[in-house]
Scaffold this motif. Structure first.
Motif, PDB file in Angstrom:
ATOM      1  N   MET A 188       0.843  -1.175   0.000  1.00 30.93           N
ATOM      2  CA  MET A 188       0.000   0.000   0.000  1.00 30.93           C
ATOM      3  C   MET A 188       0.888   1.237   0.000  1.00 30.93           C
ATOM      4  O   MET A 188       1.856   1.328   0.739  1.00 30.93           O
ATOM      5  N   ILE A 189       0.542   2.201  -0.879  1.00 26.76           N
ATOM      6  CA  ILE A 189       1.326   3.427  -1.037  1.00 26.76           C
ATOM      7  C   ILE A 189       0.402   4.614  -0.844  1.00 26.76           C
ATOM      8  O   ILE A 189      -0.678   4.665  -1.423  1.00 26.76           O
ATOM      9  N   HIS A 190       0.848   5.581  -0.026  1.00 23.93           N
ATOM     10  CA  HIS A 190       0.121   6.829   0.156  1.00 23.93           C
ATOM     11  C   HIS A 190       0.951   7.949  -0.475  1.00 23.93           C
ATOM     12  O   HIS A 190       2.093   8.166  -0.080  1.00 23.93           O
ATOM     13  N   THR A 191       0.386   8.651  -1.439  1.00 24.46           N
ATOM     14  CA  THR A 191       1.131   9.701  -2.124  1.00 24.46           C
ATOM     15  C   THR A 191       0.794  11.064  -1.533  1.00 24.46           C
ATOM     16  O   THR A 191      -0.210  11.233  -0.850  1.00 24.46           O
ATOM     17  N   GLU A 192       1.644  12.032  -1.859  1.00 24.21           N
ATOM     18  CA  GLU A 192       1.432  13.396  -1.399  1.00 24.21           C
ATOM     19  C   GLU A 192       0.796  14.229  -2.511  1.00 24.21           C
ATOM     20  O   GLU A 192       0.462  13.733  -3.571  1.00 24.21           O
ATOM     21  N   GLU A 193       0.659  15.520  -2.240  1.00 26.46           N
ATOM     22  CA  GLU A 193       0.113  16.439  -3.233  1.00 26.46           C
ATOM     23  C   GLU A 193       1.068  16.534  -4.427  1.00 26.46           C
ATOM     24  O   GLU A 193       2.275  16.446  -4.284  1.00 26.46           O
ATOM     25  N   GLN A 194       0.494  16.713  -5.635  1.00 23.67           N
ATOM     26  CA  GLN A 194       1.276  16.816  -6.863  1.00 23.67           C
ATOM     27  C   GLN A 194       2.175  15.604  -7.057  1.00 23.67           C
ATOM     28  O   GLN A 194       3.399  15.704  -7.145  1.00 23.67           O
ATOM     29  N   PHE A 195       1.555  14.437  -7.111  1.00 23.42           N
ATOM     30  CA  PHE A 195       2.301  13.192  -7.312  1.00 23.42           C
ATOM     31  C   PHE A 195       2.463  12.922  -8.804  1.00 23.42           C
ATOM     32  O   PHE A 195       1.493  12.896  -9.553  1.00 23.42           O
ATOM     33  N   ASN A 196       3.707  12.743  -9.246  1.00 28.63           N
ATOM     34  CA  ASN A 196       4.011  12.418 -10.645  1.00 28.63           C
ATOM     35  C   ASN A 196       4.918  11.195 -10.680  1.00 28.63           C
ATOM     36  O   ASN A 196       5.826  11.065  -9.857  1.00 28.63           O
ATOM     37  N   PHE A 197       4.670  10.305 -11.632  1.00 30.62           N
ATOM     38  CA  PHE A 197       5.533   9.133 -11.758  1.00 30.62           C
ATOM     39  C   PHE A 197       5.539   8.689 -13.218  1.00 30.62           C
ATOM     40  O   PHE A 197       4.485   8.617 -13.864  1.00 30.62           O
ATOM     41  N   ALA A 198       6.723   8.397 -13.736  1.00 28.54           N
ATOM     42  CA  ALA A 198       6.882   8.091 -15.152  1.00 28.54           C
ATOM     43  C   ALA A 198       6.272   6.735 -15.529  1.00 28.54           C
ATOM     44  O   ALA A 198       5.933   5.922 -14.670  1.00 28.54           O
TER      45      ALA A 198
END
Length: 273
Positions: A1-11
């Motif tokens: 399980m992954i919790h991302t932050e604001e403005q999450f970008n991933f290629a």
């Protein structure tokens, strides 16, 4: 399980796990193969194993569940049950927020999140149990699938995944070059006919469609984080001229490269790709 932050970008990337993406923030832009899903708060995106996907600018807080379907299968599972799982997980689909609330899907998603947060003794086993609960609920409530499922079991290790990995690695390494189909076929020791046929069968799009979309995605990062001109970015990402680049960029983003740069640069604070 992954919790991302604001403005999450991933290629762009792919893997053999199922990915269940829950939009906790205001919005999310997630590219899958040659399509961009524009999601709102409360929506859930189910990404099937093997689909190329990326998280684009404009994506807010997410909770991401990753799991392998092999985890759910044992000697007790029947052919019919295998088919049921295949029909549920062999198509990337959006589960709208209103459906999640109507069918009480959040109850099961929250239960998974709470177990992961508390991590009491035996929580990993309980996480598997909660995952079973979620999947059974989705099967029984007939979670809406956007299109008819494709044939075949998506997660069984096979030569198809080896083929896909070889092709995608080659394309992603050489995307800035004028790639020809002959080069791809020679690299993986397949005929051009079989490369085209098998790639379209697995991905649902042509090899060139995938390549051009990958080029567009890579160019988005350049538009946001480099000072190069639109022409230089186009040429540097494998396009022969700026007109073809503009046309394809607008196809996938509904705006021109310059409009995209102007719109998103003011919103970017950190780069997490």
């Amino acid at each position: 399980m992954i919790h991302t932050e604001e403005q999450f970008n991933f290629a762009a990337h792919w893997h053999e796990e199922v990915e269940l993406v829950v939009v906790n923030g205001k919005s999310a832009r997630i590219g899958v193969n040659n399509h961009v899903f524009n999601l709102e708060q409360g929506d859930v995106l189910l990404i099937k194993p093997g689909d190329i996907h990326c998280f684009l600018p404009g994506t807010d807080h997410l909770t991401i569940f990753l799991f392998r379907l092999e985890l759910l299968m044992g000697s007790f599972i029947t052919e019919r049950e295998t088919q049921d799982l295949g029909e549920l997980f062999n198509k990337t689909t959006v589960i709208p927020s209103n459906f999640c609330h109507e069918k009480n899907l959040w109850r099961y998603i929250d239960a998974l999140a709470n177990e992961e947060k508390d991590q009491q003794a035996g929580y990993r086993w309980l996480m598997v149990a909660r995952l079973y609960d979620l999947i059974v609920h989705m099967l029984r409530t007939k979670t809406p699938i956007t299109d008819k499922p494709t044939s075949g079991w998506p997660c069984t290790p096979s030569k198809k995944f080896e083929f896909l990995e070889s092709v995608c690695e080659y394309l992603e390494e050489h995307y800035a070059e004028p790639i020809k189909l002959d080069q791809v076929a020679e690299h993986i020791k397949f005929s051009k006919f079989h490369v085209c046929k098998l790639f379209k069968e697995i991905k649902g799009i042509t090899l060139m469609e995938y390549l051009n979309h990958f080029r567009i995605i890579k160019s988005e990062w350049a538009l946001l984080f480099r000072e190069e001109s639109i022409l230089d970015i186009a040429i540097g990402h494998g396009f022969n001229n700026v007109n073809s680049y503009n046309r394809l960029f607008k196809k996938y983003n509904d705006c021109t490269p310059s409009e995209f740069r102007k719109k998103h640069r003011t919103n970017i604070t950190t780069y997490e790709g």
